[in-house]
Design an enzyme around this catalytic site. Structure first.
Site, PDB file in Angstrom:
ATOM      1  N   PHE A 133       0.176 -34.940 -14.752  1.00  0.00           N
ATOM      2  CA  PHE A 133      -0.955 -34.187 -14.210  1.00  0.00           C
ATOM      3  C   PHE A 133      -1.498 -34.942 -12.985  1.00  0.00           C
ATOM      4  O   PHE A 133      -1.589 -36.165 -13.000  1.00  0.00           O
ATOM      5  CB  PHE A 133      -2.034 -34.022 -15.285  1.00  0.00           C
ATOM      6  CG  PHE A 133      -3.115 -33.069 -14.879  1.00  0.00           C
ATOM      7  CD1 PHE A 133      -2.892 -31.696 -14.892  1.00  0.00           C
ATOM      8  CD2 PHE A 133      -4.352 -33.535 -14.451  1.00  0.00           C
ATOM      9  CE1 PHE A 133      -3.881 -30.812 -14.497  1.00  0.00           C
ATOM     10  CE2 PHE A 133      -5.344 -32.653 -14.058  1.00  0.00           C
ATOM     11  CZ  PHE A 133      -5.111 -31.294 -14.077  1.00  0.00           C
ATOM     12  N   ASP A 205      -1.622 -40.464 -22.082  1.00  0.00           N
ATOM     13  CA  ASP A 205      -2.633 -39.435 -21.857  1.00  0.00           C
ATOM     14  C   ASP A 205      -2.386 -38.344 -22.905  1.00  0.00           C
ATOM     15  O   ASP A 205      -1.378 -37.631 -22.841  1.00  0.00           O
ATOM     16  CB  ASP A 205      -2.497 -38.875 -20.428  1.00  0.00           C
ATOM     17  CG  ASP A 205      -3.537 -37.797 -20.137  1.00  0.00           C
ATOM     18  OD1 ASP A 205      -4.002 -37.150 -21.093  1.00  0.00           O
ATOM     19  OD2 ASP A 205      -3.857 -37.601 -18.950  1.00  0.00           O
ATOM     20  N   TYR A 230     -11.935 -31.170 -24.395  1.00  0.00           N
ATOM     21  CA  TYR A 230     -12.173 -29.725 -24.242  1.00  0.00           C
ATOM     22  C   TYR A 230     -10.954 -28.842 -24.461  1.00  0.00           C
ATOM     23  O   TYR A 230     -11.054 -27.627 -24.358  1.00  0.00           O
ATOM     24  CB  TYR A 230     -12.776 -29.425 -22.865  1.00  0.00           C
ATOM     25  CG  TYR A 230     -12.032 -30.042 -21.686  1.00  0.00           C
ATOM     26  CD1 TYR A 230     -10.825 -29.532 -21.253  1.00  0.00           C
ATOM     27  CD2 TYR A 230     -12.555 -31.151 -21.038  1.00  0.00           C
ATOM     28  CE1 TYR A 230     -10.151 -30.105 -20.197  1.00  0.00           C
ATOM     29  CE2 TYR A 230     -11.880 -31.741 -19.974  1.00  0.00           C
ATOM     30  CZ  TYR A 230     -10.681 -31.212 -19.555  1.00  0.00           C
ATOM     31  OH  TYR A 230     -10.013 -31.795 -18.524  1.00  0.00           O
ATOM     32  N   LYS A 231      -9.782 -29.431 -24.736  1.00  0.00           N
ATOM     33  CA  LYS A 231      -8.607 -28.569 -24.945  1.00  0.00           C
ATOM     34  C   LYS A 231      -8.469 -28.280 -26.446  1.00  0.00           C
ATOM     35  O   LYS A 231      -9.208 -27.476 -26.976  1.00  0.00           O
ATOM     36  CB  LYS A 231      -7.361 -29.248 -24.378  1.00  0.00           C
ATOM     37  CG  LYS A 231      -7.407 -29.480 -22.864  1.00  0.00           C
ATOM     38  CD  LYS A 231      -6.081 -30.037 -22.391  1.00  0.00           C
ATOM     39  CE  LYS A 231      -6.138 -30.631 -21.001  1.00  0.00           C
ATOM     40  NZ  LYS A 231      -6.337 -29.635 -19.958  1.00  0.00           N
ATOM     41  N   ARG A 379       1.730 -19.850 -18.725  1.00  0.00           N
ATOM     42  CA  ARG A 379       1.587 -20.753 -19.873  1.00  0.00           C
ATOM     43  C   ARG A 379       0.860 -20.066 -21.040  1.00  0.00           C
ATOM     44  O   ARG A 379      -0.170 -19.425 -20.841  1.00  0.00           O
ATOM     45  CB  ARG A 379       0.754 -21.983 -19.515  1.00  0.00           C
ATOM     46  CG  ARG A 379       1.315 -22.882 -18.482  1.00  0.00           C
ATOM     47  CD  ARG A 379       0.585 -24.231 -18.432  1.00  0.00           C
ATOM     48  NE  ARG A 379      -0.875 -24.120 -18.427  1.00  0.00           N
ATOM     49  CZ  ARG A 379      -1.700 -25.161 -18.430  1.00  0.00           C
ATOM     50  NH1 ARG A 379      -1.206 -26.395 -18.478  1.00  0.00           N
ATOM     51  NH2 ARG A 379      -3.004 -24.990 -18.410  1.00  0.00           N
TER      52      ARG A 379
HETATM   53  C1  LIG Z   1      -2.780 -34.500 -18.739  1.00  0.00           C
HETATM   54  C2  LIG Z   1      -4.152 -34.288 -18.163  1.00  0.00           C
HETATM   55  N1  LIG Z   1      -4.910 -35.349 -17.815  1.00  0.00           N
HETATM   56  C3  LIG Z   1      -6.151 -35.178 -17.320  1.00  0.00           C
HETATM   57  C4  LIG Z   1      -6.684 -33.920 -17.125  1.00  0.00           C
HETATM   58  C5  LIG Z   1      -8.043 -33.708 -16.569  1.00  0.00           C
HETATM   59  O1  LIG Z   1      -8.849 -34.771 -16.403  1.00  0.00           O
HETATM   60  P1  LIG Z   1     -10.434 -34.512 -16.343  1.00  0.00           P
HETATM   61  O2  LIG Z   1     -10.866 -34.189 -17.745  1.00  0.00           O
HETATM   62  O3  LIG Z   1     -10.986 -35.762 -15.796  1.00  0.00           O
HETATM   63  O4  LIG Z   1     -10.650 -33.336 -15.456  1.00  0.00           O
HETATM   64  C6  LIG Z   1      -5.918 -32.791 -17.458  1.00  0.00           C
HETATM   65  C7  LIG Z   1      -6.437 -31.406 -17.252  1.00  0.00           C
HETATM   66  O5  LIG Z   1      -7.357 -31.097 -16.555  1.00  0.00           O
HETATM   67  C8  LIG Z   1      -4.642 -32.989 -17.980  1.00  0.00           C
HETATM   68  O6  LIG Z   1      -3.893 -31.934 -18.281  1.00  0.00           O
HETATM   69  N1  LIG Z   2     -10.236 -29.125 -16.902  1.00  0.00           N
HETATM   70  C1  LIG Z   2     -10.085 -27.895 -16.374  1.00  0.00           C
HETATM   71  C2  LIG Z   2     -11.138 -27.250 -15.723  1.00  0.00           C
HETATM   72  C3  LIG Z   2     -10.982 -25.981 -15.205  1.00  0.00           C
HETATM   73  C4  LIG Z   2      -9.763 -25.345 -15.346  1.00  0.00           C
HETATM   74  C5  LIG Z   2      -8.706 -25.954 -15.973  1.00  0.00           C
HETATM   75  C6  LIG Z   2      -8.859 -27.229 -16.472  1.00  0.00           C
HETATM   76  C7  LIG Z   2      -7.748 -27.922 -17.125  1.00  0.00           C
HETATM   77  O1  LIG Z   2      -7.984 -28.657 -18.046  1.00  0.00           O
HETATM   78  C8  LIG Z   2      -6.388 -27.704 -16.672  1.00  0.00           C
HETATM   79  C9  LIG Z   2      -5.407 -28.387 -17.549  1.00  0.00           C
HETATM   80  N2  LIG Z   2      -5.511 -29.827 -17.502  1.00  0.00           N
HETATM   81  C10 LIG Z   2      -3.974 -28.047 -17.307  1.00  0.00           C
HETATM   82  O2  LIG Z   2      -3.204 -28.335 -18.195  1.00  0.00           O
HETATM   83  O3  LIG Z   2      -3.585 -27.525 -16.297  1.00  0.00           O
END
Ligand SMILES: Cc1ncc(COP(=O)(O)O)c(C=O)c1O
Ligand SMILES: Nc1ccccc1C(=O)C[C@H](N)C(=O)O
Length: 419
Positions: A133, A205, A230-231, A379
Site C-alpha cells: 500500500f 502491516d 476501521y477495516k 474488489r
Molecule cells: C495496507 C495498508 N496500510 C495502511 C493503510 C492506511 O493507513 P492510514 O490508516 O494511516 O490511512 C491502508 C489503507 O488505507 C492499507 O491498506
Molecule cells: N482509509 C481509507 C479512507 C477512505 C477510503 C479508503 C480507505 C482505505 O482504507 C483504503 C484501503 N486501505 C485499501 O485497501 O485500498
C-alpha cells in the site's frame, strides 16, 4: 430450463444449504447494516457494530458531560490505549502488554519502521513489497532518508532468495500478509523465518488481516506489527490504529516520537524524557478517547468468536463467490486475480474488468457495495461476521445482470476525493 437458468438455480440451492449450515450466522445481528444492502467493502470501512451507539452515548453523556476531567481516572480513559491494544492483541495472537491502540496506521508505521531500523543500526537496507500500500512505501522511503538507508523493493515470493543472498545487510523487512489489490495471502511464517535467518527484523502491516483471519504474531516471533482499526475490526471511520512490539524489544525500543504520554512518569512533567517500561513507551500524545472507546465497543463483535471458524466461513464465502463467478461471468470480460487456492487467499476476491469503476458505481446503485482500485480491479471484501453465501450470490448475479445489459456508464465521474 436453459443451462444459464439451471446454473443459477444450482447456485441458489448451494447458497441456501451453506447458509443453513452456518453456525456463525447469528453474528450478523451484532452489526447495524442497512436492509437490502450487500456490503462487500468492509475491507475499506467496516460497518457500524450494534454495540457502538450506546457505548458512545455513554462516553459522551455520562463520562464526558458528567464525569468531566475525572473520567481520565474514573472511566479508565488514561489506560484506554493499552486496554484496547490488548483487546486487539487477542485477535492477532499477542499476549497482553505488547499492543497499543492510537494514532493512525501511517503514524504507527513510521514509528515501527524507524524503531526497527534503530534496533539494527549496522544494517543499511530496508526491504519492502513494490506492491505494498502506498503509505507503507512512502514511509519506508522517509525512514530510509532520515536514517541514510536504502530501500529495496522485493516481491514477497522473491524475498527468501533475496534474503539468502543479501540478508546480512537488511535491517527490517516490511510486508503485508494480504495484498490489498489482489487479496493474495502470503505465508507470514515463511517470510518471518527468512527475515530472522538473515538476522533482520520482520514488520507486518496487518490492515487487511486483523479480524479477518487467525494470526499468531507471538508464535511466529514477529518483531513489530501495525494495523488499522476501521477495516475488519469495524472501529469506524479513522478509528485508531494499533502497534505491536514483541516484548523482547521493549527495553531497547526507541521511538521517533517520544511524546509526553510515553514518559515513565508523565505527570512529573520532567525536563527530559525517560521512556515508560513496556509498550507504554510507544504512546505519543493524548489519546483520542471517543474513537478509542468506539473501537473498544466495536471489538465486542468478536466476543466468543473462534477466529479459526471465522476463517473457515470466510474461505467458504470467497470460494463460493469464485464458483459463482466461474459459472455466471465468463463471457463478460471478468478475470479473477485472487488465487483460487484457499491457503493463498485473504478475505477478499478481486476481479479484473476493463470497466471496474463503472461497474462498482452501478453495483452500488443496485444495492451491492464493493469498490475498485485503478485501473481495472473490482474488489469484494468479505467479513464473515455478517456476510452470507446468499449475499455472495446476489453480488455475482447483479454483476452478471449489469454485464449482460451493459446499461451502465463505463467511465462515471468520480464521486469526490475518495474513489
Ligand atoms: C495496507 C495498508 N496500510 C495502511 C493503510 C492506511 O493507513 P492510514 O490508516 O494511516 O490511512 C491502508 C489503507 O488505507 C492499507 O491498506
Ligand atoms: N482509509 C481509507 C479512507 C477512505 C477510503 C479508503 C480507505 C482505505 O482504507 C483504503 C484501503 N486501505 C485499501 O485497501 O485500498
Amino acid at each position: 430450463m436453459t443451462p444459464a437458468l439451471s446454473a443459477t438455480a444450482g447456485l441458489h440451492e448451494q447458497a441456501a444449504r451453506l447458509d443453513a449450515d452456518d453456525t456463525l450466522a447469528d453474528l450478523r445481528a451484532r452489526f447495524l447494516l442497512p436492509p437490502d444492502v450487500v456490503y462487500l467493502d468492509g475491507n475499506s470501512l467496516g460497518p457500524l457494530p450494534a454495540a457502538v451507539p450506546a457505548a458512545l452515548d455513554d462516553v459522551v453523556r455520562r463520562q464526558w458531560a458528567t464525569g468531566l476531567i475525572g473520567s481520565w481516572n474514573a472511566a479508565g480513559w488514561w489506560e484506554a490505549p493499552l486496554r484496547v491494544g490488548d483487546t486487539v492483541g487477542r485477535l492477532i495472537g499477542a499476549a497482553p502488554g505488547q499492543t497499543i491502540a492510537g494514532d493512525s496506521t501511517s503514524v504507527q508505521l513510521f514509528t515501527a519502521l524507524d524503531a526497527a531500523a534503530a534496533l539494527r543500526p549496522d544494517r543499511p537496507l530496508l526491504v519492502t513489497d513494490p506492491g505494498h500500500f502506498p503509505t507503507d512505501r512512502y514511509l519506508a522511503d522517509a525512514v530510509a532518508r532520515r536514517r541514510d538507508l536504502a530501500v529495496r523493493h522485493v516481491r514477497p515470493g522473491d524475498l527468501p532468495d533475496f534474503l539468502a543472498a543479501e540478508g546480512d545487510r537488511v535491517a527490517v523487512v516490511s510486508y503485508s500478509p494480504v495484498d490489498y489489490r489482489t487479496g493474495e495471502l502470503y505465508d507470514m511464517r515463511t517470510l518471518t523465518r527468512a527475515a530472522h535467518d538473515a538476522g533482520a527484523l520482520a514488520l507486518w502491516d496487518l490492515c487487511h488481516a486483523a479480524g479477518a483471519l487467525p494470526l499468531d504474531v507471538d508464535g511466529l516471533g514477529v518483531d513489530l506489527a501495525v494495523g488499522c482499526g476501521y477495516k475488519f475490526l469495524s472501529g469506524g471511520p479513522g478509528a485508531p490504529a494499533f502497534l505491536y512490539v514483541a516484548r523482547r524489544h521493549h527495553t531497547t525500543l526507541e521511538t521517533p516520537l517520544p511524546g509526553w504520554t510515553g514518559h515513565a512518569d508523565p505527570f512529573a512533567l520532567a525536563d527530559s524524557y525517560t521512556p515508560a517500561p513496556g509498550i507504554a513507551r510507544a504512546r505519543i500524545g493524548t489519546p483520542p478517547i471517543l474513537s478509542l472507546l468506539a473501537l473498544e465497543a466495536a471489538l465486542t463483535a468478536f466476543d466468543g468468536v473462534d477466529l479459526a471458524r471465522l476463517r473457515t466461513k470466510s474461505l467458504s464465502l470467497t470460494g463460493f463467490f469464485l464458483r459463482c463467478v466461474d459459472a455466471l461471468l465468463p463471457p463478460l470480460g471478468f478475470t479473477p486475480v485472487t488465487p483460487a487456492e484457499p491457503g493463498r487467499r485473504g478475505s477478499q476476491v478481486t476481479l479484473r474488468h476493463a470497466h471496474a469503476r463503472g461497474l462498482a458505481v452501478a453495483l452500488a446503485e443496485v444495492g451491492v457495495i464493493a469498490d475498485m482500485r485503478a485501473p481495472d480491479l473490482l474488489r469484494f471484501g468479505v467479513n464473515a461476521l455478517y456476510t452470507s453465501h446468499r449475499d455472495m450470490l446476489t453480488a455475482a448475479t447483479r454483476l452478471r445482470d449489469l454485464g449482460e445489459k451493459a446499461d451502465y456508464d463505463p467511465a462515471p465521474p468520480t464521486p469526490g476525493p475518495v474513489t
